[in-house]
Write a protein that holds these residues in place. Structure first.
Motif, PDB file in Angstrom:
ATOM      1  N   UNK A  19       0.829  -1.199   0.000  1.00 20.83           N
ATOM      2  CA  UNK A  19       0.000   0.000   0.000  1.00 20.83           C
ATOM      3  C   UNK A  19       0.868   1.256   0.000  1.00 20.83           C
ATOM      4  N   UNK A  20       1.903   1.250   0.819  1.00 22.29           N
ATOM      5  CA  UNK A  20       2.793   2.406   0.914  1.00 22.29           C
ATOM      6  C   UNK A  20       3.472   2.686  -0.424  1.00 22.29           C
ATOM      7  N   UNK A  21       4.016   1.647  -1.036  1.00 19.32           N
ATOM      8  CA  UNK A  21       4.694   1.811  -2.326  1.00 19.32           C
ATOM      9  C   UNK A  21       3.720   2.302  -3.388  1.00 19.32           C
ATOM     10  N   UNK A  26       1.409   6.718  -6.705  1.00 22.47           N
ATOM     11  CA  UNK A  26       0.229   7.509  -7.070  1.00 22.47           C
ATOM     12  C   UNK A  26       0.455   8.989  -6.785  1.00 22.47           C
ATOM     13  N   UNK A  27       1.128   9.300  -5.693  1.00 25.50           N
ATOM     14  CA  UNK A  27       1.314  10.700  -5.309  1.00 25.50           C
ATOM     15  C   UNK A  27       2.386  11.414  -6.121  1.00 25.50           C
ATOM     16  N   UNK A  28       3.221  10.668  -6.833  1.00 27.99           N
ATOM     17  CA  UNK A  28       4.276  11.281  -7.653  1.00 27.99           C
ATOM     18  C   UNK A  28       4.074  10.836  -9.104  1.00 27.99           C
ATOM     19  N   UNK A  29       3.226  11.542  -9.855  1.00 27.52           N
ATOM     20  CA  UNK A  29       2.929  11.120 -11.227  1.00 27.52           C
ATOM     21  C   UNK A  29       4.149  11.117 -12.141  1.00 27.52           C
ATOM     22  N   UNK A  30       5.177  11.896 -11.811  1.00 31.09           N
ATOM     23  CA  UNK A  30       6.383  11.920 -12.640  1.00 31.09           C
ATOM     24  C   UNK A  30       7.099  10.564 -12.605  1.00 31.09           C
ATOM     25  N   UNK A  31       6.866   9.782 -11.564  1.00 33.70           N
ATOM     26  CA  UNK A  31       7.551   8.485 -11.450  1.00 33.70           C
ATOM     27  C   UNK A  31       6.964   7.433 -12.381  1.00 33.70           C
ATOM     28  N   UNK A  32       5.691   7.584 -12.773  1.00 33.14           N
ATOM     29  CA  UNK A  32       5.057   6.556 -13.594  1.00 33.14           C
ATOM     30  C   UNK A  32       4.510   7.095 -14.906  1.00 33.14           C
ATOM     31  N   UNK A  33       4.315   8.379 -14.991  1.00 32.42           N
ATOM     32  CA  UNK A  33       3.634   8.952 -16.147  1.00 32.42           C
ATOM     33  C   UNK A  33       2.154   9.117 -15.812  1.00 32.42           C
ATOM     34  N   UNK A  36      -0.496   5.879 -16.237  1.00 31.01           N
ATOM     35  CA  UNK A  36      -0.334   4.868 -15.180  1.00 31.01           C
ATOM     36  C   UNK A  36      -0.728   5.467 -13.840  1.00 31.01           C
ATOM     37  N   UNK A  37      -0.413   6.724 -13.616  1.00 30.37           N
ATOM     38  CA  UNK A  37      -0.808   7.424 -12.394  1.00 30.37           C
ATOM     39  C   UNK A  37      -2.322   7.385 -12.228  1.00 30.37           C
ATOM     40  N   UNK A  38      -3.045   7.641 -13.302  1.00 34.07           N
ATOM     41  CA  UNK A  38      -4.509   7.634 -13.239  1.00 34.07           C
ATOM     42  C   UNK A  38      -5.058   6.240 -12.972  1.00 34.07           C
ATOM     43  N   UNK A  39      -4.505   5.210 -13.613  1.00 33.01           N
ATOM     44  CA  UNK A  39      -4.977   3.847 -13.386  1.00 33.01           C
ATOM     45  C   UNK A  39      -4.652   3.367 -11.974  1.00 33.01           C
ATOM     46  N   UNK A  40      -3.445   3.692 -11.502  1.00 29.71           N
ATOM     47  CA  UNK A  40      -3.087   3.299 -10.137  1.00 29.71           C
ATOM     48  C   UNK A  40      -3.987   3.984  -9.115  1.00 29.71           C
ATOM     49  N   UNK A  41      -4.379   5.210  -9.394  1.00 27.32           N
ATOM     50  CA  UNK A  41      -5.288   5.915  -8.494  1.00 27.32           C
ATOM     51  C   UNK A  41      -6.615   5.187  -8.387  1.00 27.32           C
ATOM     52  N   UNK A  42      -7.110   4.685  -9.499  1.00 32.34           N
ATOM     53  CA  UNK A  42      -8.353   3.921  -9.474  1.00 32.34           C
ATOM     54  C   UNK A  42      -8.172   2.583  -8.768  1.00 32.34           C
TER      55      UNK A  42
END
Length: 51
Positions: A19-21, A26-33, A36-42
């Motif tokens: 969960x932490x990872x 999710x909190x740093x969109x620059x790390x995933x783009x 992927x940031x949007x999908x991980x948020x969901x």
């Protein structure tokens, strides 16, 4: 302590680390783009509310 309690505690620690990872990603969109940031948020919403 019973073996099942140790296994349960170990599983909880592993889940909390995941969960932490995931939250950090999710909190740093620059790390995933952004996509992927949007999908991980969901994806993280369901476990977040269950926890």
């Amino acid at each position: 302590m019973k073996k099942t309690n140790k296994n349960s505690a170990k599983l909880r620690v592993i889940l909390n680390l995941l969960f932490f990872i995931l939250m950090v990603l999710v909190l740093i969109p620059q790390s995933t783009g952004i996509p992927i940031h949007e999908w991980l948020s969901l994806v993280i919403l369901l476990p977040f509310f269950l926890h």
